[in-house]
Design an enzyme around this catalytic site. Structure first.
Site, PDB file in Angstrom:
ATOM      1  N   ALA A   1      49.700  42.879  36.290  1.00 28.77           N
ATOM      2  CA  ALA A   1      48.643  41.162  36.285  1.00 28.77           C
ATOM      3  C   ALA A   1      49.020  40.262  37.344  1.00 28.77           C
ATOM      4  CB  ALA A   1      48.218  40.753  35.076  1.00 28.77           C
ATOM      5  N   SER A   2      50.860  40.577  37.391  1.00 27.89           N
ATOM      6  CA  SER A   2      51.454  39.062  38.084  1.00 27.89           C
ATOM      7  C   SER A   2      52.567  40.422  39.698  1.00 27.89           C
ATOM      8  CB  SER A   2      52.455  38.172  37.724  1.00 27.89           C
ATOM      9  OG  SER A   2      53.269  38.712  36.884  1.00 27.89           O
TER      10      SER A   2
ATOM     11  N   GLN B   1      54.334  32.863  30.298  1.00 22.96           N
ATOM     12  CA  GLN B   1      54.426  32.643  31.866  1.00 22.96           C
ATOM     13  C   GLN B   1      53.554  31.481  32.827  1.00 22.96           C
ATOM     14  OE1 GLN B   1      52.668  36.614  32.331  1.00 22.96           O
ATOM     15  NE2 GLN B   1      54.391  37.805  31.871  1.00 22.96           N
TER      16      GLN B   1
ATOM     17  N   ASP C   1      49.696  51.155  31.084  1.00 27.65           N
ATOM     18  CA  ASP C   1      51.149  50.531  31.256  1.00 27.65           C
ATOM     19  C   ASP C   1      51.485  50.715  29.241  1.00 27.65           C
ATOM     20  OD1 ASP C   1      49.536  48.695  30.331  1.00 27.65           O
ATOM     21  OD2 ASP C   1      50.286  47.595  32.098  1.00 27.65           O
ATOM     22  N   THR C   2      49.883  50.361  28.822  1.00 30.98           N
ATOM     23  CA  THR C   2      50.634  50.613  27.376  1.00 30.98           C
ATOM     24  C   THR C   2      51.043  52.330  27.187  1.00 30.98           C
ATOM     25  OG1 THR C   2      49.512  48.251  26.795  1.00 30.98           O
ATOM     26  CG2 THR C   2      50.252  49.733  24.853  1.00 30.98           C
TER      27      THR C   2
ATOM     28  N   GLY D   1      53.717  43.953  40.845  1.00 30.06           N
ATOM     29  CA  GLY D   1      53.773  45.696  40.889  1.00 30.06           C
ATOM     30  C   GLY D   1      55.715  46.178  40.958  1.00 30.06           C
ATOM     31  N   ARG D   2      56.295  47.456  40.995  1.00 27.97           N
ATOM     32  CA  ARG D   2      57.501  47.659  41.115  1.00 27.97           C
ATOM     33  C   ARG D   2      57.252  48.759  41.653  1.00 27.97           C
ATOM     34  NH1 ARG D   2      60.350  46.470  36.580  1.00 27.97           N
ATOM     35  NH2 ARG D   2      58.999  47.710  35.007  1.00 27.97           N
TER      36      ARG D   2
END
Length: 484
Positions: free
Chosen positions: A11-12, A302, A235-236, A14-15
């Site tokens: 959500a905040s 966060q 992702d989970t 990416g890579r």
């Protein structure tokens, strides 16, 4: 030696993570990181999906400059959100974020006709207002009429890269529209939201080869030859695949923006006890089910860090928290008021004030309150998990960013009376890569892969501290019960 790229988008941020197998171990390297976030456009909070795709290509250009000319690539992102694609093959608009307020009261409205028990028996998925079912229930009907395909976020990205459209099951299950018995989208639920089965591309399992990146992208970007594998795109699901759990009676805690706490089952558990506790049966890789509870997670931390001006690292804030006595206040961190407040600090302080508790003021007090109450919530949910399953969870594998918070891990171990195994922090990217490696026969199966992970990355162990904190968990449970 094969080279694998895990595109892991949260959500905040990416890579792109590069992975290779060297000397019997997985070696992981971050090659590109970029920001992500939603902005308000046309009265809705939306993701800039074109930005994310562009950054993937920028990352692949960096890989090419490293002298790597061929790669495998898998994509995982958050769940529930989707892109509407028109009959011309292009998106109709940027996707709306699950944190958008359009689904407020949507669960109540939809379940006035279809009882919750009926939906849960069909899907086994927990009720959350941002589930795709309720997003589609509130979707613009004129826009849906113009929609050829509905694609989950990672499936859409894969479609743009390769031209091939699929719906991967681990992410599709989070929509709360897949029928557990028949393994397809449920017609009754689709009818309720004015959507047709054919609007979803074909369902595929994790580990399906999607295809090569289109030639046109090679003309625009200097990138390696890239084959895309549809991994566990939620992702989970990737994080759980990348969790080095072994044997029986272990649970996982994927600790990031969200905390996902549960265990891996071969058969879904959608009975009355699971329904009452709002547990979910998300589909996992290789015929498994992620029986878990979705918890607010480090999103609160966060937000608070950001409000403090980002002048402290998470390590510094955790250190400040250790100087503060834990459990000075009880907070239901899963309360909807913490989903997307204008000020997280103010919301936390007002909650404590309203409940007649000590109000945290300093950074250390705020972070001790957050970590203490996350630990309490985890321990409470583990006790519920024990009751539903009929046995005591003995080991908790914590992966993701939260695996680095020793304070929270130790508190959780003591409160829940379980051994905590922390790491790897990059489990999502590792699970993404592992599915690629299994698909290409470099790793035999998921069990062999988890043993490989345990031998490749440093893990930390926390044991329960005896005779510490007494009846704190019982007091917390009573507080939550009284809050309703």
């Amino acid at each position: 030696m094969k080279s694998y790229i895990a595109v892991d988008i949260g959500a905040s941020s990416g890579r792109l993570m590069l992975a290779q197998s060297k000397d019997g171990k997985i070696v992981l390297e971050e090659v590109h990181r970029f920001s992500n976030g939603f902005t308000n456009e046309s009265n809705h909070d939306r993701w800039d999906i074109n930005h994310l795709i562009h950054e993937i290509f920028i990352g692949l250009e960096k890989v090419k400059k490293m002298g790597i000319n061929e790669v495998e690539l898998g994509i995982d992102t958050w769940a529930v959100d989707y892109v509407l694609v028109g009959f011309d093959g292009n998106k109709l608009e940027d996707p709306i974020s699950y944190r958008d307020k359009r689904t407020t009261n949507a669960v109540t409205e939809l379940t006035s006709d279809l009882p919750r028990e009926y939906i849960y028996e069909k899907t086994g998925i927990q009720f959350q207002e941002f589930n795709t079912l309720y997003q589609l229930y509130k979707e613009n009907k004129e826009l849906l009429a113009k929609t050829d395909k509905i694609m989950m976020i990672p499936d859409y990205i894969g479609y743009v890269l390769t031209g091939n459209a699929v719906t991967e099951i681990t992410n599709a299950s989070t929509t709360q529209m897949l029928n557990l018995r028949v393994g397809l989208f449920d017609k009754d639920l689709l009818d309720k939201v004015n959507v047709d089965q054919n609007q979803f591309p074909r369902l595929v399992e994790s580990g399906t080869i999607l295809g090569n990146v289109c030639h046109k992208w090679h003309q625009e970007f200097d990138i390696p030859e890239t084959e895309v594998i549809t991994v566990a795109t939620h992702d989970t699901a990737s994080a759980v695949a990348g969790t080095p759990g072994q044997g029986d009676r272990w649970a996982f805690l994927s600790s990031g923006t969200w905390s996902l706490l549960g265990t891996e089952l071969n058969v879904p558990e959608n009975g009355l006890a699971a329904f009452k506790e709002n547990y979910t049966n998300e589909w996992g890789a290789y015929g498994t089910y992620r029986f878990l509870k979705n918890i607010m997670g480090l999103w609160i931390a966060q937000c608070v860090r950001h409000e403090l001006g980002d002048k402290y690292s998470f390590g510094e804030l955790a250190e400040a928290a250790t100087a503060v006595k834990p459990f000075q206040q009880f907070i239901d961190i899963n309360d909807q008021r913490f989903t997307n407040p204008e000020s997280m600090i103010k919301e936390l302080q007002e909650y404590c004030s309203e409940t007649g508790q000590i109000v945290p003021e300093t950074p250390g007090e705020l972070f001790q309150a957050i970590y203490s109450n996350l630990s309490l919530f985890y321990a409470n949910e583990l006790s519920k998990l024990d009751e539903i399953l009929g046995y005591h969870i003995e080991k908790l594998n914590i992966v993701g960013g939260g695996s680095n918070v020793a304070l929270m891990n130790q508190l959780t171990s003591t409160l829940a009376n379980v051994e905590v195994i922390a790491g790897p922090s990059e489990a999502t990217a590792i699970g993404n890569v592992l599915v690629q490696m299994i698909t290409l026969d470099e790793v035999e199966n998921i069990n062999a892969g988890r043993k490989l992970i345990a031998g490749s990355f440093k893990l930390k162990h926390f044991q329960p501290e005896k005779d510490k904190y007494g009846d704190i968990l019982v007091e917390y449970q009573e507080f939550i019960k009284n809050r309703g």
